[in-house]
Enzyme design. Sequence first.
Site, PDB file in Angstrom:
ATOM      1  N   GLY A   1      -5.537  -5.848  -6.990  1.00 54.31           N
ATOM      2  CA  GLY A   1      -5.066  -6.807  -5.991  1.00 54.31           C
ATOM      3  C   GLY A   1      -6.231  -7.527  -5.348  1.00 54.31           C
TER       4      GLY A   1
ATOM      5  CG  MET B   1      -6.063  -5.002  -0.680  1.00 59.01           C
ATOM      6  SD  MET B   1      -5.189  -3.480  -0.333  1.00 59.01           S
ATOM      7  CE  MET B   1      -4.687  -2.998  -1.970  1.00 59.01           C
TER       8      MET B   1
ATOM      9  CB  VAL C   1     -10.757   0.000  -8.944  1.00 57.19           C
ATOM     10  CG1 VAL C   1     -10.719   1.495  -9.232  1.00 57.19           C
ATOM     11  CG2 VAL C   1      -9.679  -0.364  -7.928  1.00 57.19           C
TER      12      VAL C   1
ATOM     13  CE  LYS D   1      -7.679  -0.657  -4.607  1.00 49.07           C
ATOM     14  NZ  LYS D   1      -6.301  -0.632  -4.903  1.00 49.07           N
TER      15      LYS D   1
ATOM     16  CD  GLU E   1      -5.154  12.331 -10.242  1.00 50.54           C
ATOM     17  OE1 GLU E   1      -4.749  13.022 -11.172  1.00 50.54           O
ATOM     18  OE2 GLU E   1      -4.461  12.057  -9.233  1.00 50.54           O
TER      19      GLU E   1
ATOM     20  CG  ASP F   1       2.405  -3.314  -1.830  1.00 48.95           C
ATOM     21  OD1 ASP F   1       3.288  -4.184  -2.039  1.00 48.95           O
ATOM     22  OD2 ASP F   1       1.214  -3.498  -2.110  1.00 48.95           O
TER      23      ASP F   1
ATOM     24  CE  LYS G   1       1.365  -4.744  -5.452  1.00 48.20           C
ATOM     25  NZ  LYS G   1       0.845  -5.853  -4.660  1.00 48.20           N
ATOM     26  N   PRO G   2       4.820  -2.697  -9.860  1.00 47.33           N
ATOM     27  CG  PRO G   2       5.890  -3.779 -11.629  1.00 47.33           C
ATOM     28  CD  PRO G   2       5.745  -3.818 -10.133  1.00 47.33           C
TER      29      PRO G   2
ATOM     30  CG  ASN H   1       0.288  -0.777  -5.547  1.00 41.70           C
ATOM     31  OD1 ASN H   1      -0.871  -1.016  -5.843  1.00 41.70           O
ATOM     32  ND2 ASN H   1       0.885  -1.295  -4.494  1.00 41.70           N
TER      33      ASN H   1
END
Length: 261
Positions: free
Chosen positions: A1, A3, A6, A21, A70, A115, A117-118, A120
């Site tokens: 996303g 944010m 990662v 992240k 993880e 939130d 959604k695919p 996440n």
Amino acid sequence: GGMGAVYLAWDEALKREVAVKVISPKLDGVGNALRRFQAEAQAIARLSSPHIVQVFDFEPGAAQPFIVMEYIRGQSLAQYIESQAPLPLAAVLDCGRQVLQGLGAAHKAGIIHRDIKPANILRSEESVIKLMDFGLARSLDVESGLTAEGAVVGTIHYLSPEVAQGEPATAQSDLYGAGVTLYEMLTGEVPFHDDSPLKLIGKIARETPTPIRMHRSDLPPAVEAWLAKMLERDLSRRYGSAPEALADLAKVSAGSIQPGD
């Protein structure tokens, strides 16, 4: 996303791969949001479910805030949908079962994802489904003042009708997001489309999703009915909890997956 990035890292102390992240510090007031999120991150770190990505460490106060999680070898459901939808019914129902088990564990501990959604939801190479980023996007979105107009339309597709109307997210909102995700896995389509974020929010708040058989006629009626109940606009008619939805899914699966499917 949007944010942050990662990274795959090596945990020297525990001799294992981890995912790190990094939260973009460009978001206004990100420090406050992360401090608010810290209690939730600690609660999630205590959750032990095979269907929730484990959080090992969280540093909200660092100049470059980060979360250590993880590492899952696999792909997000967003990638899985993009490359392979519409997906086989058995695989989708198995995914639904695991998502609901993860949500059940979180909700029991008083944690709402907010939130679902695919993007996440991760699917490991062994087909184990794991939920990630509990509460994170919402904590940051509220703080950075992203409005519906500024938000990415892609994320709006998974909003529940009550959240689209400005109500707070609940366990039932997470179930709705799971329903939209499964609908998309089965059809390759989300229930509602519109180029305008505001019109899209209006549709989600007021309209009934296109019946899934319009996109895919081979689904057993029991599966369609179960998914329709996950996607009920009326909260009194939507499943009230993950265990309730899971119990019905087990019955639906038993009836719809014949040996050899």
